[in-house]
Design an enzyme around this catalytic site. Structure first.
Site, PDB file in Angstrom:
ATOM      1  N   ASN A   3       3.929  60.004  53.595  1.00  0.00           N
ATOM      2  CA  ASN A   3       3.529  58.650  53.172  1.00  0.00           C
ATOM      3  C   ASN A   3       2.026  58.433  53.301  1.00  0.00           C
ATOM      4  O   ASN A   3       1.562  57.504  53.952  1.00  0.00           O
ATOM      5  CB  ASN A   3       4.310  57.573  53.947  1.00  0.00           C
ATOM      6  CG  ASN A   3       4.058  57.609  55.448  1.00  0.00           C
ATOM      7  OD1 ASN A   3       3.748  58.654  56.012  1.00  0.00           O
ATOM      8  ND2 ASN A   3       4.195  56.471  56.103  1.00  0.00           N
ATOM      9  N   HIS A  38       3.832  61.838  61.651  1.00  0.00           N
ATOM     10  CA  HIS A  38       2.793  61.383  60.714  1.00  0.00           C
ATOM     11  C   HIS A  38       1.450  61.934  61.175  1.00  0.00           C
ATOM     12  O   HIS A  38       1.039  61.669  62.317  1.00  0.00           O
ATOM     13  CB  HIS A  38       2.732  59.848  60.674  1.00  0.00           C
ATOM     14  CG  HIS A  38       4.015  59.243  60.208  1.00  0.00           C
ATOM     15  ND1 HIS A  38       4.270  58.966  58.880  1.00  0.00           N
ATOM     16  CD2 HIS A  38       5.141  58.902  60.884  1.00  0.00           C
ATOM     17  CE1 HIS A  38       5.494  58.463  58.766  1.00  0.00           C
ATOM     18  NE2 HIS A  38       6.049  58.423  59.964  1.00  0.00           N
ATOM     19  N   LEU A  39       0.792  62.679  60.296  1.00  0.00           N
ATOM     20  CA  LEU A  39      -0.495  63.270  60.668  1.00  0.00           C
ATOM     21  C   LEU A  39      -1.677  62.622  59.943  1.00  0.00           C
ATOM     22  O   LEU A  39      -2.821  62.853  60.322  1.00  0.00           O
ATOM     23  CB  LEU A  39      -0.510  64.776  60.354  1.00  0.00           C
ATOM     24  CG  LEU A  39       0.242  65.693  61.313  1.00  0.00           C
ATOM     25  CD1 LEU A  39       0.243  67.124  60.779  1.00  0.00           C
ATOM     26  CD2 LEU A  39      -0.362  65.654  62.718  1.00  0.00           C
ATOM     27  N   LEU A  55       8.346  50.700  62.991  1.00  0.00           N
ATOM     28  CA  LEU A  55       9.515  50.536  62.131  1.00  0.00           C
ATOM     29  C   LEU A  55      10.353  51.802  62.145  1.00  0.00           C
ATOM     30  O   LEU A  55       9.780  52.882  62.054  1.00  0.00           O
ATOM     31  CB  LEU A  55       9.081  50.210  60.697  1.00  0.00           C
ATOM     32  CG  LEU A  55       8.556  48.775  60.527  1.00  0.00           C
ATOM     33  CD1 LEU A  55       7.866  48.604  59.191  1.00  0.00           C
ATOM     34  CD2 LEU A  55       9.685  47.759  60.685  1.00  0.00           C
ATOM     35  N   ALA A  57       2.673  48.873  61.540  1.00  0.00           N
ATOM     36  CA  ALA A  57       3.757  49.475  62.327  1.00  0.00           C
ATOM     37  C   ALA A  57       3.453  50.937  62.620  1.00  0.00           C
ATOM     38  O   ALA A  57       3.074  51.686  61.729  1.00  0.00           O
ATOM     39  CB  ALA A  57       5.059  49.379  61.536  1.00  0.00           C
ATOM     40  N   LYS A  63      12.008  63.074  51.306  1.00  0.00           N
ATOM     41  CA  LYS A  63      12.137  61.857  52.119  1.00  0.00           C
ATOM     42  C   LYS A  63      12.326  60.627  51.250  1.00  0.00           C
ATOM     43  O   LYS A  63      11.539  60.374  50.336  1.00  0.00           O
ATOM     44  CB  LYS A  63      10.864  61.706  52.981  1.00  0.00           C
ATOM     45  CG  LYS A  63      10.758  60.409  53.775  1.00  0.00           C
ATOM     46  CD  LYS A  63      11.585  60.436  55.048  1.00  0.00           C
ATOM     47  CE  LYS A  63      11.635  59.086  55.749  1.00  0.00           C
ATOM     48  NZ  LYS A  63      10.461  58.801  56.551  1.00  0.00           N
ATOM     49  N   ASP A 102       8.174  60.560  65.371  1.00  0.00           N
ATOM     50  CA  ASP A 102       7.664  59.468  64.535  1.00  0.00           C
ATOM     51  C   ASP A 102       6.309  58.998  65.055  1.00  0.00           C
ATOM     52  O   ASP A 102       5.961  57.818  64.912  1.00  0.00           O
ATOM     53  CB  ASP A 102       8.650  58.306  64.433  1.00  0.00           C
ATOM     54  CG  ASP A 102       8.324  57.394  63.253  1.00  0.00           C
ATOM     55  OD1 ASP A 102       7.593  57.835  62.353  1.00  0.00           O
ATOM     56  OD2 ASP A 102       8.790  56.251  63.253  1.00  0.00           O
ATOM     57  N   HIS A 110      14.822  58.510  62.550  1.00  0.00           N
ATOM     58  CA  HIS A 110      14.499  57.547  63.618  1.00  0.00           C
ATOM     59  C   HIS A 110      15.539  56.438  63.765  1.00  0.00           C
ATOM     60  O   HIS A 110      15.250  55.256  63.598  1.00  0.00           O
ATOM     61  CB  HIS A 110      13.100  56.951  63.463  1.00  0.00           C
ATOM     62  CG  HIS A 110      12.690  56.540  62.066  1.00  0.00           C
ATOM     63  ND1 HIS A 110      13.480  55.791  61.239  1.00  0.00           N
ATOM     64  CD2 HIS A 110      11.545  56.781  61.371  1.00  0.00           C
ATOM     65  CE1 HIS A 110      12.841  55.585  60.107  1.00  0.00           C
ATOM     66  NE2 HIS A 110      11.674  56.178  60.159  1.00  0.00           N
ATOM     67  N   HIS A 139      14.844  57.125  55.406  1.00  0.00           N
ATOM     68  CA  HIS A 139      14.430  55.945  56.180  1.00  0.00           C
ATOM     69  C   HIS A 139      15.524  54.920  55.939  1.00  0.00           C
ATOM     70  O   HIS A 139      15.607  54.323  54.863  1.00  0.00           O
ATOM     71  CB  HIS A 139      13.061  55.426  55.718  1.00  0.00           C
ATOM     72  CG  HIS A 139      12.593  54.247  56.518  1.00  0.00           C
ATOM     73  ND1 HIS A 139      11.511  54.291  57.363  1.00  0.00           N
ATOM     74  CD2 HIS A 139      13.096  52.979  56.636  1.00  0.00           C
ATOM     75  CE1 HIS A 139      11.359  53.112  57.958  1.00  0.00           C
ATOM     76  NE2 HIS A 139      12.309  52.294  57.524  1.00  0.00           N
TER      77      HIS A 139
HETATM   78  C1  NCD Z   1       5.206  54.874  60.092  1.00  0.00           C
HETATM   79  C2  NCD Z   1       3.762  55.005  59.622  1.00  0.00           C
HETATM   80  O1  NCD Z   1       2.897  54.347  60.179  1.00  0.00           O
HETATM   81  O2  NCD Z   1       3.497  55.802  58.718  1.00  0.00           O
HETATM   82  N1  NCD Z   1       5.307  53.726  60.919  1.00  0.00           N
HETATM   83  C3  NCD Z   1       6.267  53.481  61.840  1.00  0.00           C
HETATM   84  O3  NCD Z   1       6.266  52.402  62.420  1.00  0.00           O
HETATM   85  N2  NCD Z   1       7.182  54.376  62.137  1.00  0.00           N
HETATM   86  C4  NCD Z   1       6.123  54.810  58.919  1.00  0.00           C
HETATM   87  C5  NCD Z   1       7.568  55.047  59.232  1.00  0.00           C
HETATM   88  O4  NCD Z   1       7.979  56.106  59.669  1.00  0.00           O
HETATM   89  O5  NCD Z   1       8.366  54.117  58.989  1.00  0.00           O
HETATM   90 ZN    ZN Z   2       7.927  57.855  60.366  1.00  0.00          ZN
END
Ligand code: NCD
Ligand code: ZN
Length: 350
Positions: free
Chosen positions: A42, A16-17, A220, A264, A100, A248, A175, A137
């Site tokens: 996301n 996630h960037l 998560l 999360a 995704k 992740d 994950h 997911h």
């Molecule tokens: C991720 C997020 O913050 O975008 N959070 C996480 O706990 N992994 C979303 C995700 O990959 O479920």
């Molecule tokens: Zn993720």
């Protein structure tokens, strides 16, 4: 004891960037240690169409430091309205690598995700035909299912039926956090794979819940009990080509994690390679580190292994935790693995 290791430059198959300032601040941590990364879609609003992916890719590329060569691999966020033609066009143009699935409500920014899986079958049909990976997911969201069981229930209720309906679809179970996830992937052929995060190899749910609630260990899917962590470690260090690294890494500002309803996500990319070397050393399998970080992922995605390399070095003294990331809105805390880490990345030839 081995104290130096050179591996092909790693890739991150789940990252996630974000965007804006957070993107600018966190991206260099990825681009200095990874050649490529699958960038999760996301955002708010999510990256849904081929055009959205092109726009987001442009924003990411503008933030890559001049001294790094990094390639973001773009992913579309699946909705019940997603057009199979748009997905196909993005893939065949080489602009989008995968799609995704976020079950609606499963995690951060998943409200626009999928409620009824049958609605996405036309998209999956096309993806199967063109060889485009489907990233999942894998958690159910039913209120009555205990959060610690959501992954295992997803396998039985959703994944097994999807796999049966689309036998040659390439699927990545993202994950994974459970022994059931590991066993499911092991029971499949090579067109099913799984990413495993750095933190799920290191922490179990005690890290989150013992000695007071620990919001920086909340992510998560949530970390599970110890037997699951051990199953993940065995899978990741085995060299099995169906398991590869998806950090992740999911940055959130500290004030949003340390709140009455903390969000999360764990930001682990600053020290991921060092921690992984420590984990593989503990499992006496350092020779398989490269498979997990640099070889198995490209094999699944039909991409070349990176020609650049990375050297990791072990010191007698534990290495300090990297500093937290400062932004004008607040800080992003770096994942603390709660164990001494003797390894560090000592050189890359990017
Ligand atoms: C991720 C997020 O913050 O975008 N959070 C996480 O706990 N992994 C979303 C995700 O990959 O479920
Ligand atoms: Zn993720």
């Amino acid at each position: 004891m081995l104290n130096q290791l050179t591996i092909a430059m790693p890739d991150d198959w789940h990252l996630h960037l974000r965007n804006g300032e957070v993107l600018e601040k966190v991206l260099p941590y990825t681009s200095r240690h990874f050649q490529r990364a699958i960038v999760m879609p996301n955002l708010q609003p999510p990256v849904i169409t081929h055009q959205d992916a092109l726009n987001y890719k442009k924003e990411i590329c503008a933030a890559i430091p001049a001294e790094h060569s990094f390639e973001p691999l773009m992913v579309l966020y699946l909705t019940e309205q997603t057009s199979p033609a748009d997905v196909k066009q993005g893939f065949l143009a080489g602009d989008v690598i995968a799609v995704k699935l976020y079950p609606a409500g499963a995690t951060t920014n998943s409200d626009a995700g999928v409620k009824d899986l049958e609605k996405i079958y036309p998209v999956l049909e096309v993806m199967q035909e063109i060889g485009m990976p489907f990233l999942v997911h894998g958690e159910v969201v039913d209120k009555e299912v205990d959060i610690f069981d959501r992954e295992a229930v997803f396998i039985d209720q959703k994944l097994i039926p999807i796999r049966a309906k689309f036998p040659s679809l390439k699927i990545v179970f993202e994950h994974i956090t459970t022994r059931e996830g590991v066993q499911y992937v092991q029971s499949c052929t090579e067109n099913t794979a799984a990413t495993i995060t750095t933190h799920h190899l290191v922490i179990n749910r005690n890290a989150m819940l013992v000695g007071g609630i620990q919001p920086h260990y909340y992510c998560l899917p949530v970390a599970k009990r110890e037997l699951h962590r051990l199953a993940l470690r065995a899978a990741a260090t085995s060299g099995d080509q169906r398991f590869f690294l998806g950090t992740d890494s999911a940055p959130h500002l500290t004030q949003f994690k340390q709140s009455a309803c903390g969000c999360a996500g764990i930001f682990n990319v600053a020290n991921t390679l060092a921690i992984l070397a420590q984990v593989f050393e503990q499992e006496q399998n350092l020779e398989n580190l490269e498979k997990f970080t640099s070889l198995n992922g490209p094999k699944f995605y039909n991409l070349p292994v990176n020609s650049q390399s990375m050297t990791l070095t072990r010191s007698d003294q534990p290495q300090p935790l990297p500093a937290d990331v400062a932004t004008t809105q607040g800080e992003i805390k770096v994942f603390d693995p709660i164990m001494p880490v003797h390894w560090q990345v000592s050189a890359t030839n990017i």
